[in-house]
Design a protein around this motif. Structure first.
Motif, short mmCIF file in Angstrom:
data_model
loop_
_atom_site.label_atom_id
_atom_site.label_comp_id
_atom_site.label_asym_id
_atom_site.label_seq_id
_atom_site.Cartn_x
_atom_site.Cartn_y
_atom_site.Cartn_z
N GLU A 35 71.07 2.21 41.09
CA GLU A 35 72.04 2.94 40.26
C GLU A 35 71.40 4.21 39.69
O GLU A 35 72.02 5.27 39.66
N VAL A 36 70.14 4.09 39.26
CA VAL A 36 69.41 5.25 38.75
C VAL A 36 69.19 6.25 39.88
O VAL A 36 69.42 7.46 39.70
N LEU A 37 68.76 5.76 41.04
CA LEU A 37 68.55 6.64 42.18
C LEU A 37 69.83 7.38 42.56
O LEU A 37 69.81 8.59 42.81
N ILE A 38 70.94 6.68 42.57
CA ILE A 38 72.22 7.30 42.93
C ILE A 38 72.60 8.38 41.91
O ILE A 38 73.05 9.46 42.28
N GLU A 39 72.38 8.10 40.63
CA GLU A 39 72.65 9.12 39.60
C GLU A 39 71.79 10.35 39.81
O GLU A 39 72.27 11.49 39.72
N VAL A 40 70.52 10.14 40.10
CA VAL A 40 69.59 11.25 40.32
C VAL A 40 70.02 12.05 41.56
O VAL A 40 70.08 13.29 41.53
N THR A 41 70.36 11.35 42.63
CA THR A 41 70.76 12.07 43.85
C THR A 41 72.07 12.80 43.67
O THR A 41 72.24 13.90 44.19
N ASP A 42 73.00 12.21 42.92
CA ASP A 42 74.26 12.91 42.64
C ASP A 42 74.02 14.17 41.82
O ASP A 42 74.72 15.16 41.97
N THR A 43 73.03 14.12 40.94
CA THR A 43 72.73 15.27 40.09
C THR A 43 71.98 16.38 40.83
O THR A 43 72.34 17.55 40.75
N TYR A 44 70.94 15.99 41.58
CA TYR A 44 70.04 16.99 42.17
C TYR A 44 70.29 17.28 43.64
O TYR A 44 69.84 18.31 44.14
N TYR A 45 70.94 16.36 44.35
CA TYR A 45 71.10 16.54 45.80
C TYR A 45 72.56 16.39 46.24
O TYR A 45 72.83 15.96 47.34
N LYS A 46 73.47 16.76 45.38
CA LYS A 46 74.90 16.66 45.70
C LYS A 46 75.18 17.43 46.99
O LYS A 46 74.92 18.62 47.06
N ASP A 47 75.66 16.72 48.00
CA ASP A 47 76.01 17.32 49.30
C ASP A 47 74.84 18.06 49.95
O ASP A 47 75.04 19.03 50.67
N LYS A 48 73.62 17.61 49.67
CA LYS A 48 72.43 18.26 50.22
C LYS A 48 71.49 17.19 50.74
O LYS A 48 71.22 16.20 50.06
N PRO A 49 70.98 17.33 51.98
CA PRO A 49 70.08 16.31 52.52
C PRO A 49 68.75 16.28 51.77
O PRO A 49 68.25 17.31 51.31
N PHE A 50 68.18 15.06 51.64
CA PHE A 50 66.88 14.91 50.99
C PHE A 50 66.18 13.68 51.54
O PHE A 50 66.78 12.85 52.23
N VAL A 51 64.89 13.58 51.25
CA VAL A 51 64.07 12.44 51.65
C VAL A 51 63.47 11.81 50.39
O VAL A 51 63.08 12.51 49.45
N TYR A 52 63.42 10.49 50.39
CA TYR A 52 62.83 9.72 49.30
C TYR A 52 61.40 9.39 49.69
O TYR A 52 61.17 8.79 50.74
N ILE A 53 60.43 9.78 48.86
CA ILE A 53 59.02 9.49 49.10
C ILE A 53 58.53 8.60 47.96
O ILE A 53 58.60 8.99 46.80
N THR A 54 58.06 7.41 48.30
CA THR A 54 57.47 6.55 47.28
C THR A 54 55.95 6.64 47.43
O THR A 54 55.40 6.35 48.48
N HIS A 55 55.32 7.12 46.37
CA HIS A 55 53.86 7.27 46.36
C HIS A 55 53.31 6.04 45.65
O HIS A 55 53.35 5.93 44.43
N ARG A 56 52.79 5.12 46.44
CA ARG A 56 52.39 3.82 45.92
C ARG A 56 50.96 3.84 45.40
O ARG A 56 50.05 3.34 46.05
N VAL A 57 50.81 4.38 44.21
CA VAL A 57 49.50 4.42 43.57
C VAL A 57 49.28 3.19 42.69
O VAL A 57 48.15 2.87 42.35
#
Length: 123
Positions: A35-57
């Protein structure tokens, strides 16, 4: 970087074509975090392609069911895991089976960023 977002379970660095997420130590990533990810993507990547990178530190666990929901994000073009930890890479290979979009595992963050940029530009 466009913006840095901090939540109780992670930190998200927002860039124009990708988001880099660092989960906090000991977190259990559950489907509700989508739900948080969807809110973030709706805010910053609305109708724009993006990639999710998880940096597992940090060490944390992921409920693999989360990938079924994550894959439903239409403009999400790919998912990258960055880790030097052998166990994290093995876990990522299992997680990959639950995700029906490009999913790659990298040792270095810059490799994942290069892949993300190419993936977004090729779509």
């Amino acid at each position: 970087m466009i913006e840095l977002l901090t939540f109780d379970f992670c930190e998200m660095s927002i860039y124009s074509n990708y988001v880099v997420v660092v989960m906090k130590e000991g977190v259990n990533v559950i489907p509700e975090y989508n739900e948080v990810l969807i809110e973030v993507t709706d805010t910053y990547y609305k109708d724009k392609p993006f990639v999710y990178i998880t940096h597992r530190v940090n060490s944390y666990s992921v409920d693999p069911k989360i990938y079924f929901e994550t894959a439903k994000i239409e403009n999400l073009k790919g998912f990258a895991v960055v880790s030097k930890n052998y166990k994290a890479k093995v876990n990522a290979k299992i997680e990959k089976m639950f995700f029906n979009k490009p999913f790659e595992i990298f040792r270095e963050l810059d490799e994942a960023i290069s892949w993300a940029e190419l993936l977004v530009k090729s779509k």
